[in-house]
Design a protein around this motif. Structure first.
Motif, PDB file in Angstrom:
ATOM      1  N   UNK A   1      12.824 -18.536 -21.535  1.00  0.00           N
ATOM      2  CA  UNK A   1      12.340 -17.177 -21.735  1.00  0.00           C
ATOM      3  C   UNK A   1      11.939 -16.558 -20.398  1.00  0.00           C
ATOM      4  N   UNK A   2      11.875 -15.211 -20.366  1.00  0.00           N
ATOM      5  CA  UNK A   2      11.359 -14.472 -19.234  1.00  0.00           C
ATOM      6  C   UNK A   2      10.348 -13.449 -19.743  1.00  0.00           C
ATOM      7  N   UNK A   3       9.355 -13.136 -18.908  1.00  0.00           N
ATOM      8  CA  UNK A   3       8.304 -12.201 -19.314  1.00  0.00           C
ATOM      9  C   UNK A   3       8.011 -11.237 -18.182  1.00  0.00           C
ATOM     10  N   UNK A   4       7.723  -9.980 -18.540  1.00  0.00           N
ATOM     11  CA  UNK A   4       7.350  -8.948 -17.571  1.00  0.00           C
ATOM     12  C   UNK A   4       6.100  -8.241 -18.095  1.00  0.00           C
ATOM     13  N   UNK A   5       5.067  -8.149 -17.264  1.00  0.00           N
ATOM     14  CA  UNK A   5       3.829  -7.479 -17.664  1.00  0.00           C
ATOM     15  C   UNK A   5       3.335  -6.601 -16.527  1.00  0.00           C
ATOM     16  N   UNK A   6       2.688  -5.489 -16.893  1.00  0.00           N
ATOM     17  CA  UNK A   6       1.960  -4.669 -15.928  1.00  0.00           C
ATOM     18  C   UNK A   6       0.486  -4.870 -16.217  1.00  0.00           C
ATOM     19  N   UNK A   7      -0.210  -5.567 -15.346  1.00  0.00           N
ATOM     20  CA  UNK A   7      -1.597  -5.937 -15.591  1.00  0.00           C
ATOM     21  C   UNK A   7      -2.554  -4.764 -15.438  1.00  0.00           C
ATOM     22  N   UNK A   8      -2.067  -3.605 -14.992  1.00  0.00           N
ATOM     23  CA  UNK A   8      -2.878  -2.400 -14.993  1.00  0.00           C
ATOM     24  C   UNK A   8      -2.794  -1.668 -16.334  1.00  0.00           C
ATOM     25  N   UNK A   9      -1.968  -2.184 -17.234  1.00  0.00           N
ATOM     26  CA  UNK A   9      -1.826  -1.590 -18.551  1.00  0.00           C
ATOM     27  C   UNK A   9      -1.713  -2.677 -19.595  1.00  0.00           C
ATOM     28  N   UNK A  10      -1.050  -2.360 -20.707  1.00  0.00           N
ATOM     29  CA  UNK A  10      -0.919  -3.341 -21.795  1.00  0.00           C
ATOM     30  C   UNK A  10       0.509  -3.815 -21.969  1.00  0.00           C
TER      31      UNK A  10
ATOM     32  N   UNK B   1       0.820  -1.207   0.000  1.00  0.00           N
ATOM     33  CA  UNK B   1       0.000   0.000   0.000  1.00  0.00           C
ATOM     34  C   UNK B   1       0.854   1.259   0.000  1.00  0.00           C
ATOM     35  N   UNK B   2       2.173   1.097   0.087  1.00  0.00           N
ATOM     36  CA  UNK B   2       3.073   2.248   0.203  1.00  0.00           C
ATOM     37  C   UNK B   2       3.910   2.507  -1.045  1.00  0.00           C
ATOM     38  N   UNK B   3       3.999   1.534  -1.944  1.00  0.00           N
ATOM     39  CA  UNK B   3       4.825   1.679  -3.149  1.00  0.00           C
ATOM     40  C   UNK B   3       4.067   2.475  -4.206  1.00  0.00           C
ATOM     41  N   UNK B   4       4.735   3.432  -4.822  1.00  0.00           N
ATOM     42  CA  UNK B   4       4.134   4.267  -5.859  1.00  0.00           C
ATOM     43  C   UNK B   4       4.935   4.136  -7.148  1.00  0.00           C
ATOM     44  N   UNK B   5       4.305   4.287  -8.306  1.00  0.00           N
ATOM     45  CA  UNK B   5       2.866   4.454  -8.537  1.00  0.00           C
ATOM     46  C   UNK B   5       2.156   3.110  -8.506  1.00  0.00           C
ATOM     47  N   UNK B   6       0.818   3.159  -8.582  1.00  0.00           N
ATOM     48  CA  UNK B   6       0.049   1.930  -8.630  1.00  0.00           C
ATOM     49  C   UNK B   6       0.463   1.093  -9.841  1.00  0.00           C
ATOM     50  N   UNK B   7       0.596  -0.194  -9.653  1.00  0.00           N
ATOM     51  CA  UNK B   7       0.934  -1.117 -10.735  1.00  0.00           C
ATOM     52  C   UNK B   7       0.641  -2.530 -10.264  1.00  0.00           C
ATOM     53  N   UNK B   8       0.497  -3.417 -11.219  1.00  0.00           N
ATOM     54  CA  UNK B   8       0.344  -4.836 -10.907  1.00  0.00           C
ATOM     55  C   UNK B   8       1.333  -5.583 -11.788  1.00  0.00           C
ATOM     56  N   UNK B   9       2.505  -5.851 -11.221  1.00  0.00           N
ATOM     57  CA  UNK B   9       3.589  -6.472 -11.975  1.00  0.00           C
ATOM     58  C   UNK B   9       3.483  -7.985 -11.943  1.00  0.00           C
ATOM     59  N   UNK B  10       3.590  -8.573 -13.096  1.00  0.00           N
ATOM     60  CA  UNK B  10       3.663 -10.026 -13.227  1.00  0.00           C
ATOM     61  C   UNK B  10       4.959 -10.355 -13.950  1.00  0.00           C
ATOM     62  N   UNK B  11       5.808 -11.133 -13.290  1.00  0.00           N
ATOM     63  CA  UNK B  11       7.081 -11.558 -13.887  1.00  0.00           C
ATOM     64  C   UNK B  11       7.136 -13.080 -13.856  1.00  0.00           C
ATOM     65  N   UNK B  12       7.373 -13.664 -15.016  1.00  0.00           N
ATOM     66  CA  UNK B  12       7.458 -15.111 -15.124  1.00  0.00           C
ATOM     67  C   UNK B  12       8.824 -15.494 -15.672  1.00  0.00           C
TER      68      UNK B  12
END
Length: 348
Positions: free
Chosen positions: A249-258, A233-244
Motif C-alpha cells: 500500500x501507499x499513503x499520502x497525508x497533509x498533516x496541516x489538514x485532515x 521556505x519558498x514552496x507555496x502554499x504551506x503544507x506538511x506532506x507525509x508520504x509512506x
C-alpha cells in the motif's frame, strides 16, 4: 496530577487549552520572565498562580509535571532543574540545542525515575496514527520509503523568523531557522524506518533571503527503509506532506489538514487498479475537505491535534502507569538523527 508551565508563547496556549480539558489535571502555576505575560496567561486560563522565577515555582508549587515551552536555548537548564526536583518533564522541540545535553537530560530522568517527553506532535496526528495502525496490522506491508516535506513560508512579512529588528532564537542554532523544525521531520522518520544508519543532506538558500538557509533536503537510511526529509521556505502554499510507501500500500497525508488517501492493490484486472484508487481518492478528498471545514468552525485544535493527543496519552500514562507515548529511547534516537543532520551544515 499537578501541572505547571514555564514559558508563555504561542505554543504554551495550546498546552494550556489542552490541559484545561483533561481529567484529573490541575494547572497550578505558569511562569515567564515577563510578569505581564505570566499574569495575562494565568488570567486567560484560570490558573491561580504565576511566577517570574522558575526555581520559586518548583519549590512553592511542587508540580508533578512541568511543561517547558520557552525558546530552545533555555530548554536544557529548565528541564534539568525540573528533573532534579523530581518532576516529570514535557518539553517542546528541540529538547536541547546539543545532543550531549539531550543525553544528560534523559540520563537524569532515568536516575530520578521520572518521565522526559519531547513534543513529537505530528507523530500523533490522526493521519499518521492511521498509517501506523495499517502498518502494525500488516495491511500496509513492510515500509520501503517515507517522505516528509514541510513547506512553510517563514520568509513572509511579519514572520518572527525574518524580523531584522528582533532576531529569532533559532537563528543561533547550526541550521538557523530550519533547525527549529527538524524534530518534526526526524520524529516522523524514526517511527517509520527506525534508527538511522546514515544521512546525506543538502542545505541551501535558493533565492535571496535574510536567512542563511531557506531549503533543506536529507536522505536518511534505516535498516530496511529510507526516508526523504525536506523543508522549504519558498514552496507555496504551506503544507506538511507525509508520504509512506509499503509493499502492499501507499499513503499520502497533509498533516496541516485532515487529508489521507490510500492506494492499494485490488482484486480483479490489474489495469483497473488506478481507476479504483482514483475513485477512492476522490471520495477521501471530499471527506477531508468537509472535516477540515469542521476544524475551522468548531474550535478544534486543528493542526495541533497531534499535540493534544500526545498530552492526553502522556497524562493517562503518568496517572495509570501505562507506557509513555514518547519513550526515552525515542527521544534519544530522534535527537541523534537531528544531530547528524545539522552536522553536515556548511556556511552558505
Amino acid at each position: 496530577m499537578r501541572a505547571a508551565l514555564i514559558g508563555t508563547g504561542q505554543i504554551a496556549r495550546q498546552h494550556l487549552a489542552c490541559l484545561r480539558g483533561l481529567p484529573d489535571v490541575e494547572v497550578v502555576a505558569v511562569c515567564d520572565l515577563s510578569r505581564a505575560r505570566a499574569e495575562c496567561m494565568a488570567e486567560r486560563f484560570d490558573v491561580a498562580a504565576f511566577f517570574t522565577d522558575s526555581a520559586a515555582l518548583l519549590s512553592e508549587m511542587r508540580p508533578d509535571v512541568v511543561h517547558i515551552t520557552t525558546p530552545p536555548a533555555s530548554h536544557f537548564p529548565l528541564a534539568m532543574a525540573a528533573l532534579e526536583f523530581g518532576a516529570n518533564v514535557i518539553v517542546e522541540k528541540p529538547a536541547a540545542l546539543a545532543y550531549a545535553d539531550v543525553e544528560a537530560l534523559t540520563k537524569k530522568a532515568l536516575e530520578r525515575g521520572v518521565a522526559f517527553i519531547e513534543d513529537h506532535n505530528y507523530v500523533f496526528n490522526r493521519a499518521t496514527r492511521q498509517i501506523r495502525e495499517l502498518i502494525a496490522s500488516g495491511e500496509f506491508g513492510e515500509v520501503t520509503h517515507v517522505e516528509a516535506f514541510l513547506c512553510l513560508n517563514i520568509l513572509r512579512a511579519g514572520s518572527p523568523f525574518s524580523d531584522p529588528n528582533l532576531p529569532h532564537p533559532s537563528l543561533s542554532m547550526p541550521g538557523a531557522a530550519i533547525s527549529d523544525f527538524l524534530t518534526h521531520l526526524a520524529s516522523l522518520a524514526f517511527v517509520f524506518i527506525g534508527d538511522h544508519r546514515w544521512v546525506h543532506t543538502n542545505w541551501s538558500n535558493r533565492f535571496s533571503s535574510p536567512l542563511p538557509f531557506s531549503e533543506f533536503r536529507a536522505l536518511v537510511g534505516g535498516e530496511h527503509a529510507t526516508a526523504m526529509l525536506s523543508f522549504s521556505a519558498n514552496t507555496r502554499p504551506d503544507a506538511f506532506w507525509l508520504r509512506a510507501y509499503g509493499t502492499k500500500m501507499q499513503a499520502v497525508a497533509n498533516l496541516f489538514g485532515t487529508r489521507l488517501t490510500l492506494s492499494r492493490l485490488h482484486r480483479g484486472p490489474k489495469s483497473l487498479n488506478p481507476l479504483i484508487n482514483e475513485l477512492q481518492e476522490a471520495r477521501d478528498l471530499s471527506k477531508a475537505a468537509f472535516q477540515t471545514l469542521l476544524w475551522k468552525l468548531n474550535g478544534s485544535p486543528g493542526s495541533y491535534e497531534g499535540l493534544w493527543d500526545l498530552l492526553a496519552r502522556a497524562y493517562r500514562a503518568l496517572n495509570y502507569g501505562a507506557e509513555l507515548p514518547v519513550s526515552i529511547d525515542q527521544v534519544i534516537a530522534v535527537n541523534r538523527l537531528v544531530s547528524d543532520l545539522v552536522a553536515e551544515v556548511r556556511p552558505p
